[in-house]
Motif scaffolding. Structure first.
Motif, PDB file in Angstrom:
ATOM      1  N   ALA A  53      -5.316 -37.922  -7.206  1.00 52.01           N
ATOM      2  CA  ALA A  53      -5.424 -39.211  -7.891  1.00 52.01           C
ATOM      3  C   ALA A  53      -6.769 -39.311  -8.592  1.00 52.01           C
ATOM      4  O   ALA A  53      -7.686 -38.505  -8.346  1.00 52.01           O
ATOM      5  N   ASP A  54      -6.899 -40.321  -9.459  1.00 50.66           N
ATOM      6  CA  ASP A  54      -8.180 -40.515 -10.140  1.00 50.66           C
ATOM      7  C   ASP A  54      -9.301 -40.716  -9.118  1.00 50.66           C
ATOM      8  O   ASP A  54     -10.394 -40.173  -9.272  1.00 50.66           O
ATOM      9  N   ASP A  93      -3.615 -49.058 -10.330  1.00 49.41           N
ATOM     10  CA  ASP A  93      -2.646 -49.013  -9.234  1.00 49.41           C
ATOM     11  C   ASP A  93      -3.320 -48.376  -8.024  1.00 49.41           C
ATOM     12  O   ASP A  93      -4.169 -47.477  -8.170  1.00 49.41           O
ATOM     13  N   GLU A 130       2.924 -40.209 -10.471  1.00 49.19           N
ATOM     14  CA  GLU A 130       2.431 -39.130 -11.331  1.00 49.19           C
ATOM     15  C   GLU A 130       1.768 -38.016 -10.538  1.00 49.19           C
ATOM     16  O   GLU A 130       1.731 -36.874 -10.964  1.00 49.19           O
ATOM     17  N   GLN A 131       1.199 -38.361  -9.370  1.00 48.03           N
ATOM     18  CA  GLN A 131       0.464 -37.367  -8.607  1.00 48.03           C
ATOM     19  C   GLN A 131       1.353 -36.570  -7.657  1.00 48.03           C
ATOM     20  O   GLN A 131       0.840 -35.786  -6.874  1.00 48.03           O
ATOM     21  N   LYS A 217      -4.603 -43.737  -2.609  1.00 47.65           N
ATOM     22  CA  LYS A 217      -4.696 -43.057  -3.897  1.00 47.65           C
ATOM     23  C   LYS A 217      -4.745 -44.099  -5.008  1.00 47.65           C
ATOM     24  O   LYS A 217      -3.924 -45.009  -5.055  1.00 47.65           O
ATOM     25  N   THR A 219      -5.171 -45.138  -9.158  1.00 53.78           N
ATOM     26  CA  THR A 219      -5.051 -44.776 -10.565  1.00 53.78           C
ATOM     27  C   THR A 219      -5.944 -45.709 -11.380  1.00 53.78           C
ATOM     28  O   THR A 219      -5.882 -46.937 -11.213  1.00 53.78           O
ATOM     29  N   ASP A 226     -13.661 -41.948 -13.732  1.00 49.08           N
ATOM     30  CA  ASP A 226     -13.502 -41.760 -12.293  1.00 49.08           C
ATOM     31  C   ASP A 226     -14.784 -42.112 -11.533  1.00 49.08           C
ATOM     32  O   ASP A 226     -14.741 -42.760 -10.479  1.00 49.08           O
ATOM     33  N   ARG A 246     -11.212 -37.399  -8.792  1.00 52.38           N
ATOM     34  CA  ARG A 246     -10.177 -36.363  -8.916  1.00 52.38           C
ATOM     35  C   ARG A 246     -10.779 -34.964  -8.757  1.00 52.38           C
ATOM     36  O   ARG A 246     -10.252 -34.119  -8.018  1.00 52.38           O
TER      37      ARG A 246
END
Length: 856
Positions: A53-54, A93, A130-131, A217, A219, A226, A246
């Motif tokens: 994740a970011d 998120d 997405e991750q 996690k 986003t 980040d 990340r």
């Protein structure tokens, strides 16, 4: 001179072929290790970068469990933390994530579904995003406590289909699920089995508590970096959690994989090192003989105006050409070797694609640096020797002057190096600290190896006269000629035998170490293990308490003592601080283990808020019985534990439990609750035969294929098998060294046959048959090989004794010499000699007698 050098190189390319092969082997291992590790690193970098994740929030640990026994605890944080994180400016998120490694999944036949090659079985909660490295490609997402997903690779490999029932064994206990869907990896499958549950089930069944998570996690919103987001989240949550970007999360994941990659890389570099070391002797010998055979040619060059520098450059230029040829072939071989390793990893479950092979600039640069560098260095001394020959001496085909003086220099240098090496090994034997002993051991091994290489030619005549003493009696004049041929050029014989000596010294020394370790562990097991059986994970991972409950319920079990490990940090009275692991035991330890105490007893050590320490460690750090130690566990809970006993545990240091700390299970549960067991020590009840109890235990533990009940003999076999893995690697290194050493003997004999062409023709003319000629060359080869074996065995035995002294500092005090290996080495050296002589002997026997006599 350049044209002359090129013509000379092409004229002798057949003679240089075996030397080029030695270079090729060493370069192939160097290039292959770099290409393979680079490919795996890039593959996993992409995997971790795509799945991280970011920003990730994880529980903060004072220290990691890696490097020692593990507690089996799963660090968690409150899932409701997700709401606080989601409210931070810049967060698009936030999701609470559950991920647990090393669970066990079994099918209806109690067979493990997960990998058996060391990769983990991972269970997570299912929340597409997405991750995620997987996507749902069959069935439907899990809902409720009885449904799960499984990855497609594992399903195909283990024959699992939608609708099948699996049983998952996690820390809180085992439970059954039905497979309702299949996940497919969208990136590289690292070889793990993946199980996914819905979030409430993952929290309760995997973590044992609702409302828990293993990470958050996050986003980031578009335009939010980040690092900036990490700082904002850190300001909100404070110092209680680890917050990673990340890149940092991917780096952490890569670091955890690094140990596995390093093992493969260092093993291959070890093969490369042996190939380089042994190949140097081959190249030195080859160039020395070629130069000796070309004295007339070099003399003509000198007479025509070439100076010493030009002659030296000419020989070194040939070496560079040889290095370039060997390096090019080695680089190609390294690419093939890396491709083979990638295919092997795929068979073991790690999905790597050879099309993604990474060839960074470091691989070819290292390949050519090793190949050209080795040949250049090895050819330098022969090149200098060629440059020192005067034109007239060369034209007259006279012996090169100064042969006696270099041998005297060798004697002095060898004696000095040998004395220094012997002093280092003696210091190793007398050392009381492992670090000092290990340093002196490495120094002594290096010095004695160089001393034997330098002084080897001086030992040729006395040793070979003894080894070949029976040749004239059994083989007549042929035996006498073969012995004299081996004695003719001590330098050449010494350099040829040195290649074999290195490999045999290595295998002998480590075989002594392995045999000594095996005997020491056998004695230690007999001395300390007092239980009838030990229940342990096959891969030594912790296992849930459910297995202890199942074991206690077996009919005929009299006593079960659990063992757990707890990573902890200890503040020492001398001001130091160490990170180590302490063992925790149930009452009854005295009935399943024989613990020797310097003061105190088991009851005192296992009492509440008490701890035991190994005596020698205590003395080094000023710890005495009755002292209070400040201890902190990974949960950040601090404890003040009183030293109630001092033990004589000789094997505690260096086995992952530095200091030999152990305490009671009640004390551990007070400060570090929720751990998993590392072992169960089981005694049969009175009246129950151990073989009968073993059958019952095996039946009771069938639902848990990850654990096994072992008795004392099983434990010894387990230790032997682990030590055997090391010895197999050593034998592989020996095999490589022998291959190159055989090439060296073949090269030496082949060049020697060319050098003695006229002599062989004269021998044939006066009645020597082809069969006798082949026998003469074979005997010469055998005596050279046995000479190398004798030197290698002697050197290896000395190294083995020194290694055993280092092991003794770790409590492994038994000495064992594997005489079977020693005999096998001697017999093998005879076989090596015979094999190496086949082609040169055949070539010599096929010479035309008249052409040989007319040869110049």
């Amino acid at each position: 001179m350049l044209r002359t050098t090129l013509r000379s190189f092409l004229a002798h390319k057949g003679r240089l072929l075996l030397s080029a092969l030695a270079v090729t082997l060493s370069v192939a291992f160097v290039a292959g290790s770099l290409i393979f590790s680079g490919t795996v690193n890039r593959t996993f970098d992409r995997l971790f970068a795509s799945t991280a994740a970011d920003v990730t929030v994880v529980p903060k640990s004072a220290f990691e469990e890696s490097g020692g026994p593990m507690s089996g605890q799963i660090p968690t944080l409150p899932a409701r933390l997700r709401d606080r994180v989601a409210a931070v400016p810049g967060v698009a998120d936030a999701r609470a994530d559950v991920r647990v490694q090393n669970i066990t999944a079994v099918n209806a036949r109690n067979e493990p579904v997960g990998p058996t090659t060391g990769a983990p079985t991972v269970a997570t909660d299912w929340s597409p995003g997405e991750q995620r490295p997987v996507e749902l490609t069959g069935g439907h997402a899990p809902h409720g406590p009885r449904e799960a997903l499984i990855d497609a690779d594992t399903a195909r490999r283990k024959g699992v289909s939608v609708g099948d029932t699996l049983r998952l064994v996690a820390a809180p206990g085992s439970f059954r699920v039905r497979v309702v869907g299949i996940m497919t990896f969208t990136t590289t499958n690292p070889g793990a089995a993946l199980i996914a549950l819905d979030t409430p089930t993952a929290q309760s069944r995997l973590l044992g508590k609702a409302g828990a998570a293993t990470s958050i996690k996050v986003t980031a919103e578009p335009g939010t970096g980040d690092r900036a987001l990490k700082q904002r989240i850190a300001a909100e949550l404070g110092p209680r959690y680890d917050i990673r970007t990340r890149g940092e999360q991917a780096q952490s994941a890569t670091a955890q994989l690094g140990g596995f990659l390093d093992v493969i890389k260092y093993v291959m570099l070890g093969f490369a090192g042996v190939a380089v070391l042994v190949g140097i002797f081959l190249i030195v010998n080859t160039f020395s003989m070629l130069i000796a055979q070309r004295t007339r040619e070099l003399g003509l060059l000198r007479a025509l105006g070439a100076d010493r520098r030009q002659v030296r450059r000419s020989v070194l230029a040939e070496a560079v050409l040889l290095g370039l040829t060997g390096s090019t072939l080695g680089l190609v071989g390294g690419i093939g070797l890396a491709a083979g390793l990638i295919a092997l990893m795929s068979l073991l479950g790690m999905r790597l694609d050879a099309a993604d092979m990474v060839i960074r600039w470091t691989a070819p640069v290292s390949a050519y640096a090793v190949g050209v560098g080795v040949t250049f260095v090895a050819a330098y001394l022969p090149a200098r020797r060629a440059a020192r020959v005067s034109p007239m001496a060369a034209l007259a085909d006279a012996e090169v002057a100064g042969v006696g003086r270099p041998l005297r220099i060798r004697a002095v240098a060898g004696a000095l190096l040998g004395a220094a090496g012997a002093a280092a090994l003696a210091g190793c034997a007398a050392a009381t600290e492992t670090s000092a002993a290990a340093f002196l051991l490495l120094l002594g091994v290096g010095l004695t190896l160089v001393a034997m290489v330098v002084a080897g030619p001086l030992l040729v005549r006395p040793v070979i006269r003894v080894l070949g003493a029976a040749f004239p009696r059994f083989f007549g004049p042929v035996g006498l000629l073969s012995r004299r041929n081996a004695l003719r050029n001590p330098r050449r014989t010494g350099a040829t035998a040195a290649a074999l000596m290195v490999g045999l010294a290595l295998v002998t020394g480590l075989s002594v170490a392995g045999a000594s370790m095996t005997r020491s562990f056998d004695q230690q097991i007999d001395k300390t293990l007092g239980s009838d059986f030990v229940v342990q994970n096959r891969t030594f991972q912790p296992f849930p308490e459910e297995i202890a409950e199942r074991t206690r319920a077996v009919r005929g079990v009299g006593l079960v003592v659990r063992q757990r490990f707890a990573p902890m940090r200890v503040d020492l009275p001398d001001g130091g601080r160490i990170r180590t692991s302490a063992g925790a035991f149930d009452p009854g330890l005295d009935r399943v283990a024989n613990v020797e105490y310097a003061s105190g007893n088991t009851a005192a050590a296992l009492a509440p808020d008490r701890i035991a320490v190994e005596r020698r460690f205590a003395e080094r750090h000023g710890i005495d019985r009755g002292d209070v130690l400040d201890v902190s566990f990974r949960t950040h809970r601090a404890a003040r534990l009183t030293v109630a006993a001092l033990t004589e545990q000789e094997t505690a240091e260096g086995l992952g439990t530095r200091g030999g700390f152990f305490l009671g299970m009640g004390t551990l549960e007070k400060y570090l609750p929720g751990g998993q067991d590392s072992a169960l020590y089981v005694n049969a009840a009175p009246g129950t035969d151990p073989p009968v109890l073993r059958e019952r235990l095996e039946r009771a533990l069938e639902p848990f294929p990850q654990v096994q009940a072992r008795d004392r003999a099983d434990y010894k076999d387990l230790v032997r098998d682990q030590i055997a893995v090391l010895l197999y690697l050593v034998y592989a290194l020996l095999g490589l060294a022998i291959v190159i050493a055989v090439l060296g003997v073949v090269n030496t004999l082949a060049l020697s046959v060319v050098e003695r062409t006229r002599e062989i023709g004269l021998l044939r003319a006066i009645g020597l048959s082809r069969r006798q000629l082949r026998r003469m060359i074979r005997l010469e080869s055998v005596v050279i090989a046995v000479f190398g074996a004798v030197l290698g065995l002697g050197l290896g035995l000395v190294w083995g004794l020194a290694i055993q002294q280092v092991l003794a500092l770790q409590g492994m005090k038994a000495l064992a010499i594997p005489w079977t290996t020693v005999v096998a080495v001697v017999v093998g050296s005879v076989v090596v000699g015979l094999a190496a002589a086949l082609l040169p002997a055949l070539r010599a026997s096929r010479m035309n007698v008249l052409a040989a006599i007319a040869h110049e």
